[in-house]
Write an enzyme that holds these catalytic residues in place. Sequence first.
Site, short mmCIF file in Angstrom:
data_model
loop_
_atom_site.label_atom_id
_atom_site.label_comp_id
_atom_site.label_asym_id
_atom_site.label_seq_id
_atom_site.Cartn_x
_atom_site.Cartn_y
_atom_site.Cartn_z
CE LYS A 1 -3.13 2.67 3.04
NZ LYS A 1 -4.07 2.66 4.16
CG ASP B 1 -5.35 8.01 4.59
OD1 ASP B 1 -6.28 8.65 4.04
OD2 ASP B 1 -5.55 7.01 5.31
CE LYS C 1 -6.35 8.81 8.03
NZ LYS C 1 -7.04 7.73 8.76
CG ASP D 1 -1.77 5.32 4.92
OD1 ASP D 1 -1.59 4.28 5.59
OD2 ASP D 1 -2.88 5.64 4.43
CG ASP E 1 -9.74 7.70 6.69
OD1 ASP E 1 -8.68 7.65 6.04
OD2 ASP E 1 -9.78 7.89 7.92
CD GLU F 1 -6.53 5.41 2.46
OE1 GLU F 1 -7.54 5.56 3.17
OE2 GLU F 1 -5.43 5.07 2.90
NE ARG G 1 -10.89 -0.88 3.78
CZ ARG G 1 -11.52 -1.09 4.94
NH1 ARG G 1 -12.65 -1.77 4.96
NH2 ARG G 1 -11.02 -0.62 6.06
N1 BES Z 1 -4.15 4.56 6.87
C1 BES Z 1 -5.31 4.34 7.67
C2 BES Z 1 -5.06 3.33 8.79
C3 BES Z 1 -4.07 3.73 9.84
C4 BES Z 1 -4.50 4.32 11.01
C5 BES Z 1 -2.73 3.46 9.70
C6 BES Z 1 -3.59 4.67 11.98
C7 BES Z 1 -1.81 3.80 10.67
C8 BES Z 1 -2.25 4.41 11.82
C9 BES Z 1 -6.43 3.80 6.79
O1 BES Z 1 -6.46 4.28 5.50
C10 BES Z 1 -7.72 4.21 7.42
O2 BES Z 1 -7.96 5.37 7.48
N2 BES Z 1 -8.51 3.24 7.84
C11 BES Z 1 -9.76 3.49 8.47
C12 BES Z 1 -10.78 2.54 7.90
C13 BES Z 1 -12.19 2.88 8.27
C14 BES Z 1 -12.60 4.18 7.62
C15 BES Z 1 -13.10 1.75 7.83
C16 BES Z 1 -9.59 3.27 9.97
O3 BES Z 1 -8.86 2.38 10.37
O4 BES Z 1 -10.18 4.03 10.73
ZN ZN Z 2 -4.67 4.84 4.73
MN MN Z 3 -7.47 6.10 5.34
#
Ligand code: BES
Ligand code: ZN
Ligand code: MN
Length: 498
Positions: free
Chosen positions: A265, A270, A277, A288, A347, A349, A351
């Site tokens: 990834k 992000d 966020k 990220d 958010d 993104e 996947r």
């Molecule tokens: N890049 C983030 C996940 C992340 C969070 C990585 C903290 C490192 C530290 C990912 O893209 C994300 O935002 N995931 C969301 C998914 C949700 C919206 C279903 C999450 O984990 O909140």
């Molecule tokens: Zn992310």
């Molecule tokens: Mn994200």
Amino acid sequence: MEIRFQEGGYKKWQADILLVPALEGENCLKKHPELDAACPWLAVAPAMRDVRHSAGELAVIYGHPDLNIPRVLFLGLGKEESFTLQDLRLMVGKALQKCREIRLSSVLLPLSILDALPCGRDRLLEEVIYAAHLSLYEGHFLRKKDETAPKGPDIFSIGVTEPILASKKAAIRGSHAAKATLLARKLANFPANMLTPADFADKAESLAEKHGLNCRVLDEKDMLDRGMGALLCVGQGSVHPPRLIVLQHQPEGKADEPPLVLVGKGICFDSGGISLKPAAKMHQMKSDMSGAAAVLAAMTVIAEEKLPKHVVGILACAENMPGGASVKPGDVVYAMNGESIEITNTDAEGRMVLADALCYAQTDYAPAILVDIATLTGACAVALGDELAGVFSDDVFLVEHIKAAGQTAGENVWPLPLWKNYAKKLESEIADICHTGPREGGAINAALFLAHFVDEVRYAHLDIAGVDWQEKGTALCPKGATGFGARTLIELARGGLE
Ligand code: BES
Ligand code: ZN
Ligand code: MN
């Protein structure tokens, strides 16, 4: 830091300081009569009375400045029963930092000293060299140089009596692993304004040329041609368009072998997109792309070591930004395999970019084994904390291999379930699949979404959210990106996976 082998024994070796890792208990000088004989001043040094070699204890003992080795640094490792490789790595890190602090420029480790520790000398040597390199990385590469700050040590010697090929190989493995981890770290610590998807592609191309990898970069037009709507939609709100970077290591005689394909990834920033966020800690989202960084770093070593395995690395790079052109919650896009995906939270993104990268990996490279690595979900970090990455796979052998590779690398991974019953939570009212499920089981839902895009292939997904970044520095890694995964992927490519 340069690694050297010095031959000839204690009388010939030269360095500012001798490194002596030692276990608590039995008198260390009795265990190492050669050391005792070469440095008779040690046994009579008053300071030796206080040295216990207890865990974490560093003790510098000074001899006469005219001696060819005028100092000895004891690295306390504690009791043999509780010895771990990670303790050794941390102590070596602390020791090298101590040597820097007192401005020494060369250190020497007598190889035979390692024979007193559990594990075998070459395995230990690999870790010592790995840790030594890591401990000297400072990370503030964008600061003005402080000319007065202590530098070095520049030379790490391994003291032997005669040349030993196996130990040389072990030292090289340790150096290579460290180089990969440090590269992954550096890339992930780079600010997003200095490492856009196009910059990432440039970097990959120049590293590929240097290490003899094939490199292909797909831009937005290519992605449109291939129907990569899931990857494209993530980048459409940014002025920095996405890139899909493909690196290939195809050693002679292995060209037709179905490859090990590593997918990373590569979200260069992000922000969350329209589902923005919160501001706190958002700056961390410059890292990220840690998964992609780990894949790129691993590929450089896989090529440099000419590993006899066909390996492909795919980096799915995009910047997730809010804007007038951004993808919106409620939008539906088509992935490369024709599946329609409903987006409910921009958010989620990672996947999306991975879905197309996984499809592409299967159509264009027919992998023997497919592994992705991604800072995918906050939920994984909540479940496993900052020392364990999650591994998801239906293939128990592959999970064992990844766990073992991680253990060698000092990067711990722990299995989490691909719980099929939760797949229904990804059902969409209007599309073939929805990319998010409920908050509960968030890491599993994400893994199930990815698995939806993988057909009959041996496949594992690594969620490194939480382990890719360190809040507090250690002797092996300053605060910030950790480079997690680079070494595990190298180990995976090394090991007999079939
Ligand atoms: N890049 C983030 C996940 C992340 C969070 C990585 C903290 C490192 C530290 C990912 O893209 C994300 O935002 N995931 C969301 C998914 C949700 C919206 C279903 C999450 O984990 O909140
Ligand atoms: Zn992310
Ligand atoms: Mn994200």
